[in-house]
Write an enzyme that holds these catalytic residues in place. Sequence first.
Site, PDB file in Angstrom:
ATOM      1  N   SER A 291       0.819  -1.211   0.000  1.00 18.69           N
ATOM      2  CA  SER A 291       0.000   0.000   0.000  1.00 18.69           C
ATOM      3  C   SER A 291       0.857   1.268   0.000  1.00 18.69           C
ATOM      4  O   SER A 291       1.540   1.550  -0.970  1.00 18.69           O
ATOM      5  CB  SER A 291      -0.950  -0.049   1.201  1.00 18.69           C
ATOM      6  OG  SER A 291      -1.894   0.990   1.162  1.00 18.69           O
ATOM      7  N   ASP A 302       9.931   5.411 -10.312  1.00 18.68           N
ATOM      8  CA  ASP A 302       9.506   5.962 -11.604  1.00 18.68           C
ATOM      9  C   ASP A 302      10.162   7.299 -11.903  1.00 18.68           C
ATOM     10  O   ASP A 302      10.380   7.650 -13.068  1.00 18.68           O
ATOM     11  CB  ASP A 302       7.990   6.119 -11.630  1.00 18.68           C
ATOM     12  CG  ASP A 302       7.280   4.791 -11.867  1.00 18.68           C
ATOM     13  OD1 ASP A 302       7.971   3.754 -11.951  1.00 18.68           O
ATOM     14  OD2 ASP A 302       6.035   4.786 -11.964  1.00 18.68           O
ATOM     15  N   LYS A 316      -0.605  -4.153  -3.396  1.00 17.17           N
ATOM     16  CA  LYS A 316      -1.888  -3.573  -2.981  1.00 17.17           C
ATOM     17  C   LYS A 316      -2.017  -2.193  -3.614  1.00 17.17           C
ATOM     18  O   LYS A 316      -1.355  -1.247  -3.202  1.00 17.17           O
ATOM     19  CB  LYS A 316      -2.006  -3.459  -1.458  1.00 17.17           C
ATOM     20  CG  LYS A 316      -3.324  -2.837  -0.989  1.00 17.17           C
ATOM     21  CD  LYS A 316      -3.381  -2.770   0.540  1.00 17.17           C
ATOM     22  CE  LYS A 316      -4.715  -2.180   1.005  1.00 17.17           C
ATOM     23  NZ  LYS A 316      -4.877  -0.763   0.680  1.00 17.17           N
TER      24      LYS A 316
END
Length: 549
Positions: A291, A302, A316
């Site tokens: 999460s 990224d 998740k």
Amino acid sequence: MSRIVTVLMMLAVLGFGVFLGSRLGGGGASSYREDGRLVEAYDLIKAFYVDPVAGDSLVGAGIRGMAEYLDPHSVYLAPEKAAYSQAEFDGNFDGIGIEFDVINDTLLVVTPLSGGPSAAVGIVPGDRIVAIDSSSCVGITHQDVLRKLRGRRGTTVSLRVYRPLSGKSLDFVVTRGKISTKSVDAAFMMDGGTGYIRLSRFMATTAEEFRDALGSLKKKGLKRLIVDVRGNPGGFLEQAVQVADEFLSDGELIVYTKSRNAAEDVRYMARSGDGYETGELVVVVDRGSASASEILAGALQDNQRALIVGELTFGKGLVQRQMEFNDGSALRLTVSRYYTPSGRQIQRHYSKGEDGRDRYFHESPGNIQPGKLFDDPGRLLYEKNNEFSVYRTTSLRSIPASADSSGSVEGAALKGLRSAGGIIPDYWVSGRAYTEFYQELFRTGVLEDAALKILDDPLSSVQDYRNSLASFIADYREDGRLEKIIAGLCPDKKIVFDDAAFRKDRRYIAIAVKSRIAHQLFGSEGQVKSYVSTTDPVVRLAARLPAAH
């Protein structure tokens, strides 16, 4: 589907209809017909079921059944569970201020929190609480401990305590007070330039705690930071965003969400500040990182801001909102999906319903390993030694989106990776396999029992290190009687002592026992620092990898 489950599902939809009706004030002919049928079913059960049934219990069971049908992370919380959960996320509660553990049916004080009520009356690490308000603690569960020791500020609780080193039993009356919980378990410099911060969860105070820890390390000459979120199950999305913001430049995308209502979609962007935007950065993850932990790792990966090291994360990618009912219970409902800056939706595959939920939480993403993904895994191999194999896996990031369903073994493996979801680390660490004997010692609590046996022995050399964590880390060596102690504890756990397996894993058994001794002597931070500073192979790898680019 059994008749009971059918009734529960009907009640679930009834509860959901009432819930939505109370919040949306809407309806219409269709929803009226559905609600009318469910109300009729509720009335029939109340009137004709063979035993009396409490209405609130029926509604609660119905809502719980409905939530379990939706997805693995939507859940109904009874009032007590909702209150406890909220206190944990808020970062404070009222209690007696101890870090505790339940080992071998015994309630053990790991450490009284500094400045807390228990420390004020003289409770010390290693004390065993044998009774709470005259009720025996033998066989007590973690949940029962929380229920009995937490309570309204200003109220008192009576404790009967056994102190092993002195052999005395003592009585204490502790007045409950406000207790602050922490999400930064440890923060310290590993050497002249490498700092380490361990984050155990993301709650209301996490970003503030993290900024304080980061600021302290920067003053000590921080050049490379290792952020450890292994085993961190997540928490507040906004707190993960704020932590990520400490590392990213103004305007960089951190995460975005998509919901059923496009008007509620949100894009979270970094803002300029005085964080740590240029120094070397590594995030350590494992299959328990979920999460909010994955939001942090995905954002930094990224944006090419950090190296991600460890295992494939939990997977998740759903966001929940907790909605409270008047009786104190709550529905934690999935309201949106989140995406990393590059557009990855990392939620792993799940099936709806109770069976799907059960499989979801019992099927480990750790079953997918880079060494099994390709016919020639050697092309990914970065390093291999006696402790682990490391695969440089940057090329795997595009696989979840591109894997096909061809019948080849490799195609099936890639499809499995896509279903697993999660954040794929830049350096995927596959650890050595421990013997079944070691795993049994770990699973049954023998390692904890061994640590306690050493601590309770007034003649053990460990007594010389009770007042200095630094000395303990640097100088304490395994107890010379470790093999005898382990062998003596095995029969109680119905384990056959395996001499060959003990010799093979002796070093790791000694390390595990030492870390548990550190926990009992110096609390969670002491345990983390003891293990990370001298032993942790993944953190040592993270400390020497080339910087992200």
